[in-house]
Write an enzyme that holds these catalytic residues in place. Structure first.
Site, PDB file in Angstrom:
ATOM      1  N   HIS A 189       1.286  -1.204  -0.029  1.00 22.42           N
ATOM      2  CA  HIS A 189      -0.152  -0.075   0.261  1.00 22.42           C
ATOM      3  C   HIS A 189       0.568   1.613  -0.053  1.00 22.42           C
ATOM      4  O   HIS A 189       0.746   2.401  -0.714  1.00 22.42           O
ATOM      5  CB  HIS A 189      -1.136  -0.408   1.506  1.00 22.42           C
ATOM      6  CG  HIS A 189      -1.603  -0.906   1.147  1.00 22.42           C
ATOM      7  ND1 HIS A 189      -1.546  -1.540   2.454  1.00 22.42           N
ATOM      8  CD2 HIS A 189      -3.044  -1.068   0.317  1.00 22.42           C
ATOM      9  CE1 HIS A 189      -2.856  -2.467   2.432  1.00 22.42           C
ATOM     10  NE2 HIS A 189      -3.687  -2.392   1.264  1.00 22.42           N
ATOM     11  N   LYS A 224     -17.862  -6.746   7.545  1.00 26.48           N
ATOM     12  CA  LYS A 224     -16.285  -7.562   7.357  1.00 26.48           C
ATOM     13  C   LYS A 224     -16.027  -7.561   8.452  1.00 26.48           C
ATOM     14  O   LYS A 224     -15.639  -7.029   9.101  1.00 26.48           O
ATOM     15  CB  LYS A 224     -15.685  -7.285   6.203  1.00 26.48           C
ATOM     16  CG  LYS A 224     -14.725  -7.608   4.881  1.00 26.48           C
ATOM     17  CD  LYS A 224     -14.513  -6.800   4.321  1.00 26.48           C
ATOM     18  CE  LYS A 224     -12.575  -7.413   3.781  1.00 26.48           C
ATOM     19  NZ  LYS A 224     -12.162  -6.898   1.880  1.00 26.48           N
ATOM     20  N   ARG A 254      -1.664  -5.707  -8.796  1.00 29.26           N
ATOM     21  CA  ARG A 254      -0.693  -6.474  -8.196  1.00 29.26           C
ATOM     22  C   ARG A 254      -0.405  -7.392  -9.440  1.00 29.26           C
ATOM     23  O   ARG A 254       0.807  -7.807  -9.450  1.00 29.26           O
ATOM     24  CB  ARG A 254      -0.755  -7.466  -7.024  1.00 29.26           C
ATOM     25  CG  ARG A 254      -0.462  -6.171  -6.144  1.00 29.26           C
ATOM     26  CD  ARG A 254      -1.159  -7.512  -4.457  1.00 29.26           C
ATOM     27  NE  ARG A 254      -2.254  -7.213  -4.586  1.00 29.26           N
ATOM     28  CZ  ARG A 254      -3.200  -8.160  -3.447  1.00 29.26           C
ATOM     29  NH1 ARG A 254      -2.556  -8.256  -2.109  1.00 29.26           N
ATOM     30  NH2 ARG A 254      -4.149  -8.010  -4.073  1.00 29.26           N
ATOM     31  N   SER A 280      -2.755  -8.254   2.811  1.00 33.24           N
ATOM     32  CA  SER A 280      -2.780  -7.817   4.476  1.00 33.24           C
ATOM     33  C   SER A 280      -3.306  -9.124   4.971  1.00 33.24           C
ATOM     34  O   SER A 280      -2.854  -9.575   5.913  1.00 33.24           O
ATOM     35  CB  SER A 280      -3.846  -7.012   4.642  1.00 33.24           C
ATOM     36  OG  SER A 280      -3.955  -5.877   4.129  1.00 33.24           O
TER      37      SER A 280
HETATM   38  O1  PNS Z   1      -9.057  -3.068   0.236  1.00 33.76           O
HETATM   39  P1  PNS Z   1     -10.049  -3.923  -0.781  1.00 33.76           P
HETATM   40  O2  PNS Z   1     -10.920  -4.478   0.246  1.00 33.76           O
HETATM   41  O3  PNS Z   1      -9.770  -4.106  -2.290  1.00 33.76           O
HETATM   42  O4  PNS Z   1     -11.112  -1.937  -1.416  1.00 33.76           O
HETATM   43  C1  PNS Z   1     -12.004  -1.880  -1.543  1.00 33.76           C
HETATM   44  C2  PNS Z   1     -13.256  -0.765  -1.853  1.00 33.76           C
HETATM   45  C3  PNS Z   1     -12.743  -0.531  -0.471  1.00 33.76           C
HETATM   46  C4  PNS Z   1     -11.962  -0.582  -2.353  1.00 33.76           C
HETATM   47  C5  PNS Z   1     -14.329  -1.299  -2.353  1.00 33.76           C
HETATM   48  O5  PNS Z   1     -15.187  -2.135  -1.745  1.00 33.76           O
HETATM   49  C6  PNS Z   1     -14.971  -0.306  -2.405  1.00 33.76           C
HETATM   50  O6  PNS Z   1     -15.318   1.524  -3.484  1.00 33.76           O
HETATM   51  N1  PNS Z   1     -16.369  -0.266  -1.625  1.00 33.76           N
HETATM   52  C7  PNS Z   1     -17.569   1.379  -1.633  1.00 33.76           C
HETATM   53  C8  PNS Z   1     -19.179   0.538  -1.839  1.00 33.76           C
HETATM   54  C9  PNS Z   1     -18.929   0.842  -3.618  1.00 33.76           C
HETATM   55  O7  PNS Z   1     -18.857   1.809  -3.751  1.00 33.76           O
HETATM   56  N2  PNS Z   1     -19.663   0.122  -4.451  1.00 33.76           N
HETATM   57  C10 PNS Z   1     -19.915   0.350  -5.452  1.00 33.76           C
HETATM   58  C11 PNS Z   1     -18.391  -0.163  -6.645  1.00 33.76           C
HETATM   59  S1  PNS Z   1     -17.735  -1.761  -6.567  1.00 33.76           S
END
Ligand code: PNS
Length: 160
Positions: free
Chosen positions: A19, A43, A92, A130
């Protein structure tokens, strides 16, 4: 709308050197990066949102170009509220692609003004996540080169 502000969203449970690599690369492109921890009660997280923000603060304490925040709800709505028109994400490996592609296209559908930008981390971090860091630490493995010092301390507190 500030064109040079990007939102870097994620779970950051906990933040890893992968990150940090993406944030540091992003800082060569954007004036400001808002690193934002998603508040997602459904989660199973090891760290609270506050703990995750604290760990990110410890890395970027003295850097005015990095803002640490958290968000709930739709990412595109949050980005608009913050005055940002770019979402920054790390990519990645090919395995990340399908999920990221789906998310980027959905976000574009929801708000075409907001662009998704992907950066590749240094190859040494392509295997890093993570989850794998938590697993290695919980089993007593050395994670010192995988996470910032403050994160290593917090992980050891949780597991040892
Ligand atoms: O680190 P992660 O868990 O891969 O991050 C995922 C994240 C937080 C970027 C994603 O879950 C997110 O944007 N959630 C917000 C909900 C949202 O906007 N959903 C619609 C688009 S996919």
């Amino acid at each position: 709308m500030n064109k040079k502000k990007a939102i870097y969203p994620g779970s950051f449970d906990p933040p890893t050197n992968g990150h940090i690599d993406i944030i540091n690369r992003g800082l060569t492109i954007f004036d400001t990066i808002v690193v934002s921890v998603i508040v997602n009660p459904s989660k199973d997280a090891l760290f609270s949102v506050e703990e995750r923000k604290e760990m990110l603060h410890s890395v970027y304490n003295s850097n005015p170009a990095v803002e640490i925040d958290s968000f709930e709800g739709l990412l595109v709505d949050y980005a608009s509220q913050k005055g940002a028109n770019t979402i920054l994400r790390g990519l990645r490996a090919v395995s990340d692609f399908e999920y990221e592609f789906q998310m980027a296209l959905m976000n574009r559908k929801l708000n075409p003004e907001i662009k998704s930008v992907y950066l590749m981390p240094s190859p040494e971090f392509t295997f890093l996540s993570s989850s794998i860091v938590k697993e290695v630490c919980s089993l007593g493995g050395d994670i010192s080169c995988l996470v910032p010092t403050a994160v290593e301390k917090q992980l050891k507190k949780k597991f040892l």
